[in-house]
Design a protein around this motif. Structure first.
Motif, mmCIF file in Angstrom:
data_model
loop_
_atom_site.group_PDB
_atom_site.id
_atom_site.type_symbol
_atom_site.label_atom_id
_atom_site.label_comp_id
_atom_site.label_asym_id
_atom_site.label_seq_id
_atom_site.Cartn_x
_atom_site.Cartn_y
_atom_site.Cartn_z
ATOM 1 N N TYR A 42 0.726 -1.245 0.064
ATOM 2 C CA TYR A 42 0.000 0.047 0.013
ATOM 3 C C TYR A 42 0.721 1.322 0.033
ATOM 4 N N ASN A 43 2.184 1.100 0.129
ATOM 5 C CA ASN A 43 3.150 2.127 0.150
ATOM 6 C C ASN A 43 4.395 1.830 -0.832
ATOM 7 N N PHE A 44 3.879 1.908 -1.909
ATOM 8 C CA PHE A 44 4.818 1.400 -3.107
ATOM 9 C C PHE A 44 6.087 2.372 -3.305
ATOM 10 N N ALA A 45 7.318 2.191 -3.030
ATOM 11 C CA ALA A 45 8.239 3.122 -3.121
ATOM 12 C C ALA A 45 9.344 2.802 -4.240
ATOM 13 N N PRO A 46 10.085 3.716 -4.748
ATOM 14 C CA PRO A 46 11.002 3.560 -5.917
ATOM 15 C C PRO A 46 11.859 2.261 -5.624
ATOM 16 N N GLY A 47 12.523 1.560 -6.543
ATOM 17 C CA GLY A 47 13.246 0.607 -6.081
ATOM 18 C C GLY A 47 12.421 -0.640 -6.017
ATOM 19 N N TYR A 48 11.001 -0.610 -5.797
ATOM 20 C CA TYR A 48 10.130 -1.921 -5.685
ATOM 21 C C TYR A 48 9.971 -2.459 -7.184
ATOM 22 N N ARG A 49 9.800 -3.688 -6.987
ATOM 23 C CA ARG A 49 9.288 -4.496 -8.151
ATOM 24 C C ARG A 49 7.917 -4.468 -8.619
ATOM 25 N N GLY A 50 7.465 -3.690 -9.401
ATOM 26 C CA GLY A 50 6.116 -3.477 -9.763
ATOM 27 C C GLY A 50 5.434 -4.196 -10.966
ATOM 28 N N ILE A 51 4.160 -3.906 -11.376
ATOM 29 C CA ILE A 51 3.701 -4.495 -12.544
ATOM 30 C C ILE A 51 3.531 -3.542 -13.590
ATOM 31 N N VAL A 52 3.870 -4.187 -14.774
ATOM 32 C CA VAL A 52 3.817 -3.331 -16.142
ATOM 33 C C VAL A 52 3.092 -4.207 -17.189
ATOM 34 N N TYR A 53 2.086 -3.188 -17.703
ATOM 35 C CA TYR A 53 1.451 -3.893 -18.929
ATOM 36 C C TYR A 53 2.132 -3.414 -20.271
ATOM 37 N N ARG A 54 2.523 -4.189 -21.140
ATOM 38 C CA ARG A 54 3.022 -3.909 -22.334
ATOM 39 C C ARG A 54 2.933 -4.880 -23.695
ATOM 40 N N ALA A 55 2.799 -4.199 -24.732
ATOM 41 C CA ALA A 55 2.802 -5.359 -25.707
ATOM 42 C C ALA A 55 3.997 -6.392 -25.613
ATOM 43 N N GLU A 56 3.965 -7.390 -26.409
ATOM 44 C CA GLU A 56 5.061 -8.354 -26.553
ATOM 45 C C GLU A 56 5.907 -8.038 -27.607
ATOM 46 N N THR A 57 7.194 -7.684 -27.386
ATOM 47 C CA THR A 57 8.263 -7.375 -28.255
ATOM 48 C C THR A 57 9.593 -7.867 -27.807
ATOM 49 N N LEU A 58 10.461 -7.695 -28.523
ATOM 50 C CA LEU A 58 12.024 -8.075 -28.076
ATOM 51 C C LEU A 58 12.493 -7.185 -27.100
ATOM 52 N N ASP A 59 13.312 -7.395 -26.508
ATOM 53 C CA ASP A 59 13.942 -6.548 -25.364
ATOM 54 C C ASP A 59 14.649 -5.357 -25.814
ATOM 55 N N THR A 60 14.800 -5.121 -27.186
ATOM 56 C CA THR A 60 15.396 -4.101 -27.788
ATOM 57 C C THR A 60 14.051 -3.160 -28.329
ATOM 58 N N GLY A 61 12.991 -3.504 -27.784
ATOM 59 C CA GLY A 61 11.776 -2.649 -28.356
ATOM 60 C C GLY A 61 10.987 -2.929 -29.360
ATOM 61 N N ALA A 62 9.997 -2.235 -29.805
ATOM 62 C CA ALA A 62 9.225 -2.464 -30.984
ATOM 63 C C ALA A 62 10.109 -2.114 -32.113
ATOM 64 N N GLY A 63 9.799 -2.743 -33.492
ATOM 65 C CA GLY A 63 10.520 -2.325 -34.643
ATOM 66 C C GLY A 63 11.765 -3.059 -34.944
ATOM 67 N N PRO A 64 12.185 -2.910 -36.112
ATOM 68 C CA PRO A 64 13.682 -3.737 -36.063
ATOM 69 C C PRO A 64 14.695 -3.362 -35.109
#
Length: 430
Positions: A42-64
């Motif tokens: 209930y007190n989420f601070a910087p450095g904590y591991r949170g949840i992110v919602y994103r599209a499935e891509t390579l680790d280098t990101g979208a596109g080539p």
């Protein structure tokens, strides 16, 4: 701003709410427990591991891939990215997933783990810093856009020397989807990759500007704007993407909360409950409320009754009456009982007279100095002292017994010419 928010849900709960409430598909999510599980707080601070919602891509990101294939390091990076990337739908439909990431973006070119101070500088990204295609955010804004999932966030109001925390959430109760950027880094000498993220901020709306001049960019759940922001086909920055970074137009709920949320490490569900609410256990007003039993307020003892009332079987049942009523009813009875009680006898006391300890007169014609016994008391009451004086005014002395001893008390003779006209002040001159 936005240095603290709330997310106390498990990944399975977040997934369920996004799919059922917001029509946001999730094909993959981390486990509720395990090494890859995010933190619930209930007190989420910087450095904590949170949840992110994103599209499935390579680790280098979208596109080539931005790396050139003529170097061995770049080739190895591409192979690793492709191996860790999930499989795409054959129909070309974008697949979305929930992923565990650390709050505080670390660029992919970083060689060593930064300290906490450096990490704090990248927990937020200003929307106006994304206008131009330069700076550290360029690669992330083009290829690595995401949604940071939260229940709400905190902001502090300055009141003199004190800071009062406020909690901000959507009024409709849905999860808050904040626009963010993510990146993937692998430090030198370490084989494990680290995924990190930042939250984009913009100018506050009319509801929040009294508290702070900036707020997170909040996108409506399942909206076209959210899909546009996550579209992996858009791997170059455009005015359309920039236009999505604006103040939230929906309704927010804002209220002060416990100051304990200001200390990192504290965690309590009371942090997202208004301070003035009866549900808040830290509200001091709750200590003065009367306890309730069976959903009804508990009556004081003086309100109990002792009257007969029909019971379940038609019989009369007794209940206690108010103590005040009982005392009023019993009081006259007590007085009567006192009058009827026999008095103590000591032999020399005449019980037919009042208990004022006054000396008893000697009847006329009786010899003085003889002690009277109870058996010799006549049936009729002897005449009073005033009556005897009126019958025989010439009688000069009446010897009586003392109220405190059996010795005879002497009295002065009354003067014949004394008629009671002597002033009271004369007694004090002697």
């Amino acid at each position: 701003m936005c240095g603290r928010y709330s997310l106390a849900l498990r990944p399975s709960q977040v997934r369920s709410r996004l799919v059922d409430e917001s029509n946001m598909p999730v094909y993959d999510a981390p486990e509720d427990e395990g090494e890859d599980a995010p933190r619930q707080s209930y007190n989420f601070a910087p450095g904590y591991r949170g949840i992110v919602y994103r599209a499935e891509t390579l680790d280098t990101g979208a596109g080539p891939s931005p790396f050139q294939a003529d170097t061995e390091d770049a080739s190895a990076a591409i192979e690793t990215s492709e191996a860790t990337a999930g499989e795409h739908d054959d129909s070309g439909e974008v697949q979305y997933k929930l992923q565990t990431m650390k709050w505080g973006l670390v660029p992919f070119w970083t060689k060593r783990n930064p300290d906490y101070g450096s990490l704090m500088k990248t927990i937020n990204c200003r929307d106006d810093s994304l206008f131009e295609n330069r700076g550290m955010w360029t690669t992330m804004k083009q290829r690595k856009r995401c949604i940071v999932v939260a229940q709400g966030f905190y902001e502090w109001m300055n009141k003199g020397k004190q800071k009062v925390p406020h909690y901000i959430k959507r009024k409709d109760g849905q999860l808050m989807c904040a626009a963010g950027l993510w990146d993937c880094v692998q430090y030198e000498g370490e084989g494990k990759k680290l995924y990190t993220y930042t939250i984009i901020t913009t100018l506050s709306n009319k509801q929040l500007n009294f508290l702070h001049d900036r707020m997170p960019v909040i996108l409506d759940n399942g909206s076209d704007d959210l899909k546009t922001w996550l579209d992996p086909k858009r791997h170059t920055w455009s005015k359309e993407l920039q236009s999505l970074l604006k103040s939230f137009e929906g309704e927010l709920e804002i209220y002060p909360v416990s100051r304990d949320v200001g200390k990192v490490g504290n965690n309590s569900p009371n942090f997202i409950i208004p301070v003035a609410s009866s549900e808040n256990k830290s509200n001091i007003a709750n200590f003065f409320t009367k306890p309730k039993e069976d959903g009804k307020p508990k009556l004081p003892s003086s309100a109990s009754k002792e009257t007969s009332s029909p019971g379940k079987n038609g019989k009369k049942e007794k209940t206690e009456e108010p103590t005040e009523v009982k005392s009023m009813k019993e009081e006259p009875m007590k007085k009567e009982s006192v009058k009827q009680e026999p008095e103590e006898s000591h032999g020399t006391i005449d019980h037919t007279r009042t208990e004022d300890n006054a000396p008893l007169p000697v009847p006329i014609g009786s010899s003085q100095g003889i002690k009277r016994e109870l058996d010799n008391i006549p049936d009729e009451e002897p005449p009073s002292r005033m009556q005897k004086r009126s019958e025989n005014p010439t009688q000069t002395a009446i010897k009586t017994r003392s109220a405190t001893s059996n010795a005879k008390a002497s009295r002065k003779k009354a003067l014949p010419n004394e008629k009671g006209t002597q002033r009271i002040t004369s007694f004090f001159r002697k």
